[in-house]
Design a protein around this motif. Sequence first.
Motif, PDB file in Angstrom:
ATOM      1  N   GLU A 163      28.465  19.646  44.958  1.00 19.68           N
ATOM      2  CA  GLU A 163      28.748  19.871  46.254  1.00 19.68           C
ATOM      3  C   GLU A 163      28.066  21.143  46.796  1.00 19.68           C
ATOM      4  O   GLU A 163      28.024  21.324  48.034  1.00 19.68           O
ATOM      5  N   THR A 164      27.940  22.021  45.878  1.00 19.36           N
ATOM      6  CA  THR A 164      27.413  23.271  46.562  1.00 19.36           C
ATOM      7  C   THR A 164      25.935  23.360  46.770  1.00 19.36           C
ATOM      8  O   THR A 164      25.028  22.700  46.210  1.00 19.36           O
ATOM      9  N   ILE A 165      25.574  24.156  47.760  1.00 24.11           N
ATOM     10  CA  ILE A 165      24.174  24.072  48.051  1.00 24.11           C
ATOM     11  C   ILE A 165      23.649  25.484  47.795  1.00 24.11           C
ATOM     12  O   ILE A 165      24.385  26.662  47.655  1.00 24.11           O
ATOM     13  N   TYR A 166      22.620  25.585  47.037  1.00 25.73           N
ATOM     14  CA  TYR A 166      21.945  26.868  46.651  1.00 25.73           C
ATOM     15  C   TYR A 166      20.608  27.353  47.230  1.00 25.73           C
ATOM     16  O   TYR A 166      19.869  26.446  47.852  1.00 25.73           O
ATOM     17  N   ASP A 167      20.419  28.539  47.340  1.00 22.93           N
ATOM     18  CA  ASP A 167      19.049  29.077  47.856  1.00 22.93           C
ATOM     19  C   ASP A 167      18.357  29.318  46.527  1.00 22.93           C
ATOM     20  O   ASP A 167      18.683  29.940  45.603  1.00 22.93           O
ATOM     21  N   LEU A 168      16.910  28.900  46.700  1.00 28.06           N
ATOM     22  CA  LEU A 168      16.186  29.306  45.689  1.00 28.06           C
ATOM     23  C   LEU A 168      15.218  30.625  45.975  1.00 28.06           C
ATOM     24  O   LEU A 168      14.499  30.527  46.924  1.00 28.06           O
ATOM     25  N   VAL A 290      20.841  30.915  43.839  1.00 27.76           N
ATOM     26  CA  VAL A 290      22.371  31.671  44.442  1.00 27.76           C
ATOM     27  C   VAL A 290      23.064  30.538  45.184  1.00 27.76           C
ATOM     28  O   VAL A 290      22.490  29.879  46.108  1.00 27.76           O
ATOM     29  N   ARG A 291      24.257  30.532  44.778  1.00 28.52           N
ATOM     30  CA  ARG A 291      24.874  29.383  45.652  1.00 28.52           C
ATOM     31  C   ARG A 291      25.134  30.226  46.960  1.00 28.52           C
ATOM     32  O   ARG A 291      25.476  31.224  47.150  1.00 28.52           O
ATOM     33  N   THR A 292      25.024  29.224  48.283  1.00 26.79           N
ATOM     34  CA  THR A 292      25.162  29.627  49.290  1.00 26.79           C
ATOM     35  C   THR A 292      26.655  29.182  50.203  1.00 26.79           C
ATOM     36  O   THR A 292      27.408  29.847  50.575  1.00 26.79           O
ATOM     37  N   ARG A 293      26.961  27.829  49.810  1.00 22.12           N
ATOM     38  CA  ARG A 293      28.076  27.265  50.582  1.00 22.12           C
ATOM     39  C   ARG A 293      28.266  25.788  49.839  1.00 22.12           C
ATOM     40  O   ARG A 293      27.092  25.285  49.202  1.00 22.12           O
ATOM     41  N   ARG A 294      29.319  25.191  50.375  1.00 24.92           N
ATOM     42  CA  ARG A 294      29.367  23.844  49.948  1.00 24.92           C
ATOM     43  C   ARG A 294      29.126  22.785  51.211  1.00 24.92           C
ATOM     44  O   ARG A 294      29.054  23.339  52.259  1.00 24.92           O
ATOM     45  N   LYS A 303      30.272  32.424  52.774  1.00 22.23           N
ATOM     46  CA  LYS A 303      29.889  33.769  52.536  1.00 22.23           C
ATOM     47  C   LYS A 303      31.356  34.467  52.256  1.00 22.23           C
ATOM     48  O   LYS A 303      31.381  35.668  51.400  1.00 22.23           O
ATOM     49  N   ALA A 304      32.282  34.674  53.094  1.00 26.05           N
ATOM     50  CA  ALA A 304      33.293  35.317  53.160  1.00 26.05           C
ATOM     51  C   ALA A 304      34.090  34.882  51.884  1.00 26.05           C
ATOM     52  O   ALA A 304      34.888  35.835  51.294  1.00 26.05           O
ATOM     53  N   LYS A 305      33.969  33.506  51.492  1.00 30.96           N
ATOM     54  CA  LYS A 305      34.765  33.152  50.178  1.00 30.96           C
ATOM     55  C   LYS A 305      34.086  33.629  49.040  1.00 30.96           C
ATOM     56  O   LYS A 305      34.913  33.614  47.967  1.00 30.96           O
ATOM     57  N   ASN A 306      33.002  33.704  48.990  1.00 27.28           N
ATOM     58  CA  ASN A 306      32.045  34.072  47.792  1.00 27.28           C
ATOM     59  C   ASN A 306      31.353  35.171  47.937  1.00 27.28           C
ATOM     60  O   ASN A 306      29.950  35.203  48.182  1.00 27.28           O
ATOM     61  N   TYR A 328      19.890  21.186  45.994  1.00 24.50           N
ATOM     62  CA  TYR A 328      21.122  20.793  45.351  1.00 24.50           C
ATOM     63  C   TYR A 328      20.813  20.710  43.687  1.00 24.50           C
ATOM     64  O   TYR A 328      19.779  20.569  43.516  1.00 24.50           O
ATOM     65  N   ILE A 329      21.935  20.753  42.836  1.00 30.30           N
ATOM     66  CA  ILE A 329      21.610  20.488  41.442  1.00 30.30           C
ATOM     67  C   ILE A 329      22.290  19.245  41.399  1.00 30.30           C
ATOM     68  O   ILE A 329      23.422  18.906  41.450  1.00 30.30           O
ATOM     69  N   TYR A 330      21.386  18.387  40.555  1.00 31.72           N
ATOM     70  CA  TYR A 330      21.900  17.119  40.303  1.00 31.72           C
ATOM     71  C   TYR A 330      22.035  17.033  38.809  1.00 31.72           C
ATOM     72  O   TYR A 330      21.361  17.753  38.064  1.00 31.72           O
ATOM     73  N   ARG A 331      23.236  16.315  38.401  1.00 33.39           N
ATOM     74  CA  ARG A 331      23.310  16.146  36.960  1.00 33.39           C
ATOM     75  C   ARG A 331      23.823  14.789  36.341  1.00 33.39           C
ATOM     76  O   ARG A 331      24.370  14.110  37.538  1.00 33.39           O
ATOM     77  N   ARG A 332      23.586  14.551  35.243  1.00 37.75           N
ATOM     78  CA  ARG A 332      24.110  13.225  34.702  1.00 37.75           C
ATOM     79  C   ARG A 332      23.997  13.525  33.311  1.00 37.75           C
ATOM     80  O   ARG A 332      23.578  14.209  32.517  1.00 37.75           O
ATOM     81  N   GLY A 333      25.024  12.527  32.693  1.00 38.83           N
ATOM     82  CA  GLY A 333      25.375  12.846  31.147  1.00 38.83           C
ATOM     83  C   GLY A 333      24.222  12.110  30.485  1.00 38.83           C
ATOM     84  O   GLY A 333      23.626  11.220  30.913  1.00 38.83           O
TER      85      GLY A 333
END
Length: 334
Positions: A163-168, A290-294, A303-306, A328-333
């Motif tokens: 759910e998190t959006i990241y800046d590269l 770096v995490r930016t927001r959900r 930003k205020a929360k993190n 986004y980071i995508y994951r799977r098992g």
Amino acid sequence: MLIRPFDGSRRDAEGLLAVERGTFAESPYNADEVIHLLTNGEQRAWLAILEGEVAGFVTAFLTCTLHGRNWEVDLVAVQPVSQGQGMATELIKAAVEGAGGHSLSRSQIAPAGFAIQRPSGGLQIRHEQKCDLLSLDKARALVATDNLASQRAFTKAGFIPEETIYDLLLYEIRGFVPRPLDSGPVTVRDLALSAEEAGAVLRLGEGLTLRPDDVLNLASRKANEILVAVRRGQIAGFAELLYVETLLYRGIWLESVIAQGADREIQAALISEAVERAKRKGLDEIGCLVRTRRRGMAEGAEKAKNMENHLLREALIGQGCGVVNEYYIYRRGL
């Protein structure tokens, strides 16, 4: 359409490079270097063959971090004329199956350290021990928030986005002259191979479940470095460096930069040392997420929360990094 592993031949290498030039157009390698990278280094590749020609490829490699081991699905490329046929999804599935041992032996899955160097005599490959920190049970990938086609392909291949959006953020190495380092109260050095210092890293890190021996094992690998920031005789922060070589660049990936109390001075000292190490090794760039927001949340509210992530982002920019895009980071098992 046939999906198969890269076979180490010049024909495969040239076909792969033709796809790369038609999509990313960033690889600095020739066919011989691609063969060495994909057969002796840490990278593995799978090709999509259409009417006897390479029409797409995917690359993947193993990373070992303080949070475990990841099978990184790195580059996915399909010739523009072959897009929209499900080829990317099938390539991603092949890479995931390869991590599970269908296409790779256990020794092949283990990374070979910082793979390709270019001494005057030609290519040189270094090998190292396997990473036995934790079991390899997950794959991950970075997908730009504006790349809807890649998002669909990874979703169809069974990946789920965070759910998190990241800046590269990237720092491009444009010269090798050392920058003057601030002679302030913070010093940065390699983690000493002692249980005491490993314990200090574990106390600073969030959600780490490793033992001190696991941290020391990770720090002793050629593809990893753990830097510690020391102030007034105490470890007050650390950075986790991964040395990576992909088809597009050779560089350092900052997997984590942790500072006690989100201290800007400690963050800056760790990032600055990473930059200087990249220069000394003749690398191309340094990257960090770096995490930016959900998703669905306003940037200011996140930003205020993190604040810690906001301060890290500002510290990276202050050290010369630039924001490339949101991911986004995508994951799977596995």
